[in-house]
Design a protein around this motif. Structure first.
Motif, short mmCIF file in Angstrom:
data_model
loop_
_atom_site.label_atom_id
_atom_site.label_comp_id
_atom_site.label_asym_id
_atom_site.label_seq_id
_atom_site.Cartn_x
_atom_site.Cartn_y
_atom_site.Cartn_z
N ALA A 40 32.29 48.36 42.96
CA ALA A 40 32.74 49.74 42.73
C ALA A 40 31.59 50.73 42.87
O ALA A 40 31.77 51.84 43.39
CB ALA A 40 33.37 49.85 41.34
N GLY A 41 30.40 50.35 42.40
CA GLY A 41 29.27 51.28 42.41
C GLY A 41 28.59 51.43 43.75
O GLY A 41 27.89 52.43 43.99
N ALA A 42 28.79 50.48 44.64
CA ALA A 42 28.15 50.56 45.97
C ALA A 42 28.88 51.57 46.84
O ALA A 42 30.10 51.71 46.78
CB ALA A 42 28.18 49.19 46.64
N ALA A 121 34.67 38.25 40.84
CA ALA A 121 35.58 38.60 39.76
C ALA A 121 35.93 40.08 39.80
O ALA A 121 37.10 40.47 39.61
CB ALA A 121 34.96 38.22 38.42
N GLU A 122 34.93 40.92 40.06
CA GLU A 122 35.17 42.36 40.14
C GLU A 122 36.11 42.69 41.28
O GLU A 122 37.04 43.51 41.13
CB GLU A 122 33.84 43.09 40.33
N PHE A 123 35.90 42.04 42.43
CA PHE A 123 36.76 42.35 43.58
C PHE A 123 38.17 41.83 43.35
O PHE A 123 39.15 42.47 43.76
CB PHE A 123 36.19 41.77 44.87
N TRP A 124 38.30 40.69 42.67
CA TRP A 124 39.63 40.17 42.36
C TRP A 124 40.41 41.18 41.51
O TRP A 124 41.57 41.46 41.78
CB TRP A 124 39.50 38.83 41.63
N LEU A 125 39.75 41.74 40.50
CA LEU A 125 40.40 42.76 39.67
C LEU A 125 40.77 43.98 40.50
O LEU A 125 41.85 44.56 40.34
CB LEU A 125 39.47 43.16 38.52
N TYR A 126 39.87 44.38 41.40
CA TYR A 126 40.14 45.53 42.28
C TYR A 126 41.37 45.26 43.15
O TYR A 126 42.24 46.13 43.30
CB TYR A 126 38.91 45.79 43.15
N ALA A 127 41.44 44.04 43.71
CA ALA A 127 42.57 43.71 44.58
C ALA A 127 43.87 43.65 43.81
O ALA A 127 44.92 44.11 44.29
CB ALA A 127 42.30 42.37 45.28
N VAL A 128 43.84 43.10 42.59
CA VAL A 128 45.06 43.03 41.78
C VAL A 128 45.55 44.43 41.45
O VAL A 128 46.76 44.69 41.40
CB VAL A 128 44.78 42.22 40.50
N ARG A 129 44.62 45.35 41.23
CA ARG A 129 44.99 46.73 40.90
C ARG A 129 45.36 47.54 42.14
O ARG A 129 45.89 48.64 42.02
CB ARG A 129 43.84 47.41 40.16
N ASN A 130 45.04 47.00 43.31
CA ASN A 130 45.37 47.66 44.57
C ASN A 130 46.08 46.63 45.45
O ASN A 130 45.46 46.04 46.35
CB ASN A 130 44.10 48.18 45.27
N PRO A 131 47.37 46.40 45.21
CA PRO A 131 48.07 45.29 45.86
C PRO A 131 48.01 45.28 47.38
O PRO A 131 48.12 44.22 47.99
CB PRO A 131 49.53 45.46 45.37
N GLN A 132 47.80 46.44 47.99
CA GLN A 132 47.72 46.47 49.44
C GLN A 132 46.49 45.72 49.95
O GLN A 132 46.41 45.37 51.13
CB GLN A 132 47.69 47.92 49.95
N VAL A 133 45.53 45.45 49.06
CA VAL A 133 44.31 44.74 49.45
C VAL A 133 44.52 43.23 49.42
O VAL A 133 43.80 42.47 50.07
CB VAL A 133 43.14 45.12 48.52
N LEU A 134 45.54 42.76 48.68
CA LEU A 134 45.69 41.32 48.47
C LEU A 134 45.90 40.56 49.77
O LEU A 134 45.31 39.49 49.98
CB LEU A 134 46.85 41.05 47.50
N ASP A 135 46.75 41.08 50.67
CA ASP A 135 46.99 40.39 51.94
C ASP A 135 45.72 40.34 52.78
O ASP A 135 45.43 39.32 53.43
CB ASP A 135 48.10 41.09 52.72
#
Length: 221
Positions: A40-42, A121-135
């Motif tokens: 997130a910070g990058a 772990a951070e990116f997994w949380l980001y993807a779960v919160r942004n479902p369009q990223v999961l695919d």
């Protein structure tokens, strides 16, 4: 060799080689920036500047920060599968030596690659919160998963495992076991000693054999 002598070598890079070099420098820079600041910070600006390129070069090669991070994840995954394959080349699958080396691989990842597990772990949380990223995430990780499936398939065949033990399902369990133990060791190292991952694989494959449906026997009806 002088700078003047170096210059013709650089000029002989093909377009494909130059593109590959640019991508490599951007990936290396992204790994450094992500390690310092998290996903997130990058920022794409800082990653591009660290690599010595414009933001336009970053977007033309990767499309954005998410794609950069996912390619780094895929690279790490492929590298770990390759290390596991080398271990099995040196030692017969299912032996104590193979289990011990695979255990050391997990410990190295948990204890030395200290930045990437939190980033995953951070990116997994980001993807779960942004479902369009999961695919996109699933697609990016398909290559290392397929490499692991190939390794598991070979391992199952060498051990004479039953045909009803699908390599893709076993690979899913092995990947989850590895990732889970890495995270647990980061939290509580004493609970995940060096030998645990290798021993867990021995238990897993012993269970596959023990749970195989009998090919012959008395009628149970």
């Amino acid at each position: 060799m002088s700078a003047e002598q170096d210059e013709p070598v650089r000029q002989r890079l093909t377009r494909a080689e130059a593109k590959a070099r640019t991508r490599r420098l951007l990936l290396d820079a992204a790994a450094r920036v992500f390690a310092r600041k998290g996903f997130a910070g990058a920022s794409v600006e800082e990653i591009a500047e660290s690599a010595g390129f414009s933001i336009g070069a970053l977007y033309s090669n990767f499309g954005g920060k998410e794609a950069l991070f996912l390619e780094l994840m895929a690279e790490r995954g492929l590298g770990r599968v390759a290390e596991a394959a080398q271990t099995l080349d040196r030692h017969e699958a299912g032996t104590g030596e193979a289990a011990a080396e695979l255990g050391r691989l997990l410990v190295d990842v948990a204890d030395k690659d200290t930045d990437f597990a939190p980033l995953q772990a951070e990116f997994w949380l980001y993807a779960v919160r942004n479902p369009q990223v999961l695919d996109t995430m699933a697609a990016a990780l398909r290559e290392p998963r397929q490499a692991l499936e190939g390794l598991i398939d070979t391992w199952l065949a060498e051990q004479g495992a039953p045909a009803d033990a699908p390599a893709d399902a076993v690979a899913t369990v092995v990947a989850a076991l590895f990732q889970g133990l890495v995270r647990l060791r980061r939290v509580d190292p004493d609970s995940v000693p060096e030998e645990l991952f290798g021993q867990a694989l021995v238990w897993l494959f012993a269970g596959i054999h023990a749970g195989a449906a009998p090919t012959s026997g008395p009628d149970q009806n």
